[in-house]
Write an enzyme that holds these catalytic residues in place. Structure first.
Site, PDB file in Angstrom:
ATOM      1  N   PHE B 128       0.861  -1.181   0.000  1.00 21.85           N
ATOM      2  CA  PHE B 128       0.000   0.000   0.000  1.00 21.85           C
ATOM      3  C   PHE B 128       0.898   1.232   0.000  1.00 21.85           C
ATOM      4  O   PHE B 128       1.838   1.315   0.797  1.00 21.85           O
ATOM      5  CB  PHE B 128      -0.931  -0.014   1.209  1.00 21.85           C
ATOM      6  CG  PHE B 128      -2.001   1.042   1.135  1.00 21.85           C
ATOM      7  CD1 PHE B 128      -2.984   0.966   0.157  1.00 21.85           C
ATOM      8  CD2 PHE B 128      -2.018   2.108   2.010  1.00 21.85           C
ATOM      9  CE1 PHE B 128      -3.963   1.946   0.068  1.00 21.85           C
ATOM     10  CE2 PHE B 128      -2.999   3.088   1.922  1.00 21.85           C
ATOM     11  CZ  PHE B 128      -3.972   3.012   0.948  1.00 21.85           C
ATOM     12  N   ASP B 199       2.998  -5.538   7.186  1.00 22.81           N
ATOM     13  CA  ASP B 199       1.752  -4.778   7.314  1.00 22.81           C
ATOM     14  C   ASP B 199       0.588  -5.771   7.199  1.00 22.81           C
ATOM     15  O   ASP B 199       0.428  -6.425   6.162  1.00 22.81           O
ATOM     16  CB  ASP B 199       1.687  -3.702   6.221  1.00 22.81           C
ATOM     17  CG  ASP B 199       0.450  -2.813   6.358  1.00 22.81           C
ATOM     18  OD1 ASP B 199      -0.551  -3.264   6.951  1.00 22.81           O
ATOM     19  OD2 ASP B 199       0.480  -1.682   5.842  1.00 22.81           O
ATOM     20  N   TYR B 224      -9.667  -0.624  11.175  1.00 19.76           N
ATOM     21  CA  TYR B 224     -11.008  -0.346  10.626  1.00 19.76           C
ATOM     22  C   TYR B 224     -11.418  -1.229   9.471  1.00 19.76           C
ATOM     23  O   TYR B 224     -12.487  -1.017   8.911  1.00 19.76           O
ATOM     24  CB  TYR B 224     -11.148   1.132  10.247  1.00 19.76           C
ATOM     25  CG  TYR B 224     -10.097   1.717   9.323  1.00 19.76           C
ATOM     26  CD1 TYR B 224     -10.143   1.475   7.962  1.00 19.76           C
ATOM     27  CD2 TYR B 224      -9.101   2.545   9.815  1.00 19.76           C
ATOM     28  CE1 TYR B 224      -9.201   2.041   7.114  1.00 19.76           C
ATOM     29  CE2 TYR B 224      -8.150   3.107   8.988  1.00 19.76           C
ATOM     30  CZ  TYR B 224      -8.203   2.855   7.635  1.00 19.76           C
ATOM     31  OH  TYR B 224      -7.273   3.407   6.803  1.00 19.76           O
ATOM     32  N   LYS B 225     -10.596  -2.193   9.128  1.00 20.77           N
ATOM     33  CA  LYS B 225     -10.979  -3.115   8.049  1.00 20.77           C
ATOM     34  C   LYS B 225     -11.630  -4.346   8.681  1.00 20.77           C
ATOM     35  O   LYS B 225     -12.754  -4.253   9.189  1.00 20.77           O
ATOM     36  CB  LYS B 225      -9.750  -3.446   7.204  1.00 20.77           C
ATOM     37  CG  LYS B 225      -9.144  -2.195   6.530  1.00 20.77           C
ATOM     38  CD  LYS B 225      -7.925  -2.567   5.697  1.00 20.77           C
ATOM     39  CE  LYS B 225      -7.233  -1.324   5.147  1.00 20.77           C
ATOM     40  NZ  LYS B 225      -8.062  -0.599   4.167  1.00 20.77           N
ATOM     41  N   ARG B 371     -13.062  -4.609  -6.662  1.00 23.73           N
ATOM     42  CA  ARG B 371     -12.511  -5.377  -5.552  1.00 23.73           C
ATOM     43  C   ARG B 371     -13.625  -5.778  -4.600  1.00 23.73           C
ATOM     44  O   ARG B 371     -14.517  -4.964  -4.310  1.00 23.73           O
ATOM     45  CB  ARG B 371     -11.505  -4.459  -4.830  1.00 23.73           C
ATOM     46  CG  ARG B 371     -10.716  -5.093  -3.741  1.00 23.73           C
ATOM     47  CD  ARG B 371      -9.709  -4.087  -3.195  1.00 23.73           C
ATOM     48  NE  ARG B 371     -10.320  -3.134  -2.287  1.00 23.73           N
ATOM     49  CZ  ARG B 371      -9.690  -2.534  -1.271  1.00 23.73           C
ATOM     50  NH1 ARG B 371      -8.402  -2.756  -1.059  1.00 23.73           N
ATOM     51  NH2 ARG B 371     -10.309  -1.689  -0.494  1.00 23.73           N
TER      52      ARG B 371
END
Lengths: 412, 412
Positions: B128, B199, B224-225, B371
């Site tokens: 990312f 990560d 938050y995922k 996605r």
């Protein structure tokens, strides 16, 4: 102990107080006089409803769509504009997010880059330690390092020599309430070729701050003290617009990129203050701060500061009249201090615990400071007088001398 | 479009699904199939009540006392212990707070200090971007700088040479879902004298992660995922206990000090993982994450991963059967990917907007990726089949070909 004359004066002042109705905007516990809003501001009544809506409607129903449809992506900028008014900043020069410490790190690095030929950061022993720790961390990282020169608060002006890159100060001392003259020190720093970084933790929302008028270069501040954003609320930072174009962020992140959703592998800074942003802002915290800031709508900070001076004045008068064992710490003149007063107190920790047990909440700062913050939006003149009477009773009658008041809690 | 056979299989799988009751722990909007929990997890029903109590009782009534009496000071450590279980970490090796980007900055600096004689950070083009931006920022600061070497994901193993200090990778690619072999790459890195920084943004709460088993050195991740902590929830970081004693924090702050309430002017790191803490944690965000993590109580992450593979398998089977215009991006083998699948799609942005308008929420990642995240705690097998049918209809019937679906929003 009762001060009949002070009570009468306080009652008259309360009756004439233009800020008195603001108290109704806050939740305050029954039977408590809260003089610790300089550590954690009281709960604005608008916050729970706002957060409930963010949770149920925006997060629960809107889900990922709320970044656009509920405006989460622009929320920090809207909050920043509210803070900008309170600190005399240009509206697009403030960024909300991260902690004060992280923001010190970011802005100090940016400040140092403006003065690449100097290697001294000047600060004082009244600065909140975390600012100095952030500077230490940065000094350990930066090529060549730099010296952190710590002087006494009264020595700052004379210590600004031509080797100083950055003058990094907290405007209002967290222990004594002593206030630096931001405008004079900034002018002095500029004349010596240095830039300034002001920590407004005990200023924003407490005093009239005029960053533009002072010509300040960088600033940071706290969301959870006088701004009432809640425990650990997001902090803020300020970069004078004249510096923004040349600021390279120490902590670049995707939401500070010129095109975050291009997902480029290389960083290009956003044109404005957004370049100082690192990660994704915590929406709950930012939304709470947003709702909390509405208590300042239409409020003149000069009126707030005048009332704070009256509150503190009544409190000091009462304490000193009744109690010779407490010695004022910091300036007596309200023009020279922030919105708090402190006393040196032997067994100060136990004194504060006993005081809290009697419904007057201040706090203790090692080694011997009992500290009282005056937040004019929700503290009345009568509160100040009653708090003084209670404190005097606790000290004079040695009410603190019980074992239960001497057991230190984790957070003291 | 309906897939009768797939629907029947999905119904049977749902009936036998041990995770099916967990769906009742979440708020999910009517008429929505939510396949974007890899961007923002759904709202656990326990969160609003918890936050209301934090606001009204802990902040409103308890005020500053709640740091001790409501345990705010220890809350991040309790949350960290819950996360530790999900990622196979030692309980005292995880710290909750800040953003993922800030945590990359902190841990990458710590990792580099362990290998002072090398100057290469190896990463891949599937990382990312914010992780790479944080590394860029750090490279610009650190004395001597360092090289950020970006290779293709399939080249990582062969690129770990004896000049590499840190191998910094996101385990699961945010676009394609391709998953790195954490254990093999970590072993390879160690054999070459490098340390690793993982990560876990798309791993934690999605897959069984075993940091201890892999011998990982450092890790970061997102709240938050798949952890469902809410928009911009606090992130986390991990430091292997064998490194903790020698880690000097890049971003020291008062709550990482050995004695925060002594207010010393000089920094001394706390003995444990707390030394990596910088500022005051945002209590609202940490409390929301704490309540959210209860949905994982008693959940076996291997069962979660198996269901995710079945969900994604049904979805891919349906899409590929009905729609030749979508090309799978990333691995077909569930063992080689995370809890998501992606397709290349011409006009992918408009396709996703049209799909969302029909109640199936995934997301778009430039340049052409649609996605879909599969979150087994609240997505059913029938959801997966219906989402496939809707996507196929949107593409086959060119339902995306309306101007309104082509207007880019701020967050895309």
């Amino acid at each position: 102990m009762v001060f009949a004359d002070l009570e009468a004066r306080a009652a008259a002042l309360d009756a004439a107080d233009p800020l008195a109705p603001r108290r109704g905007l806050f939740h305050l516990p029954e039977g408590v006089i809260y003089l610790d809003g300089n550590s954690l501001g009281a709960l604005p009544l608008s916050v729970p409803g706002r957060i409930a809506a963010v949770l149920r409607e925006e997060w629960g129903e809107g889900l990922i769509r709320s970044w656009n449809e509920a405006g989460w992506i622009d929320l920090p900028a809207r909050v920043a504009a509210k803070i900008a008014r309170l600190i005399g900043a240009e509206p697009n020069a403030v960024l909300v997010g991260d902690s004060t410490t992280v923001n010190v790190f970011k802005t100090l690095d940016a400040a140092l880059r403006l003065v690449p030929d100097r290697r001294v950061v000047l600060t004082d022993s009244g600065n909140f330690p975390t600012d100095i720790y952030a500077a230490e961390g940065l000094a350990g990282l930066r090529a060549g390092g730099f010296e952190i020169r710590i002087v006494r608060p009264d020595e700052v002006a004379s210590a600004i020599g031509d080797d100083v890159a950055v003058v990094m100060l907290t405007e209002v001392d967290y222990r004594t309430g002593r206030r630096h003259d931001m405008k004079a020190i900034t002018a002095h720093a500029h004349a010596a070729g240095a830039v300034t970084l002001w920590d407004l933790a005990h200023s924003a929302g407490a005093l009239p701050v005029d960053l533009v008028g002072a010509g300040a270069d960088f600033a940071v501040g706290c969301g959870y003290k006088y701004l009432n954003g809640g425990p650990g609320a997001p902090a803020f930072l300020y970069v004078a617009p004249r510096h923004l174009g040349s600021v390279t962020p120490a902590l670049p992140g995707w939401l500070g990129h010129a095109a975050p959703f291009a997902f480029d592998l290389g960083y290009r800074p956003a044109p404005g203050i957004e370049r100082m942003r690192t990660g994704t802002p915590g929406v709950l915290g930012v939304a709470a701060l947003d709702a909390a800031l509405d208590v300042f709508e239409g409020v003149d900070m000069a009126v707030v500061a005048e009332k704070a001076a009256r509150l503190a004045g009544l409190f000091v008068e009462g304490v000193e009249r009744a109690c010779r064992d407490l010695v004022l710490a910091g300036p007596r003149d309200p023009a020279l201090r922030g919105s708090q007063v402190s006393f040196h107190a032997e067994e100060g920790y136990a004194v504060m615990q006993a005081l809290i047990a009697r419904g007057v909440i201040g706090d203790f700062r090692a080694p011997d400071i009992v500290r009282f913050g005056f937040t004019p939006l929700y503290v009345s003149h009568r509160d100040a007088v009653r708090a003084a009477a209670t404190l005097a009773a606790v000290v004079n009658e040695r009410l603190w001398d019980e074992p239960r008041f001497k057991v230190k809690a984790k957070v003291t």
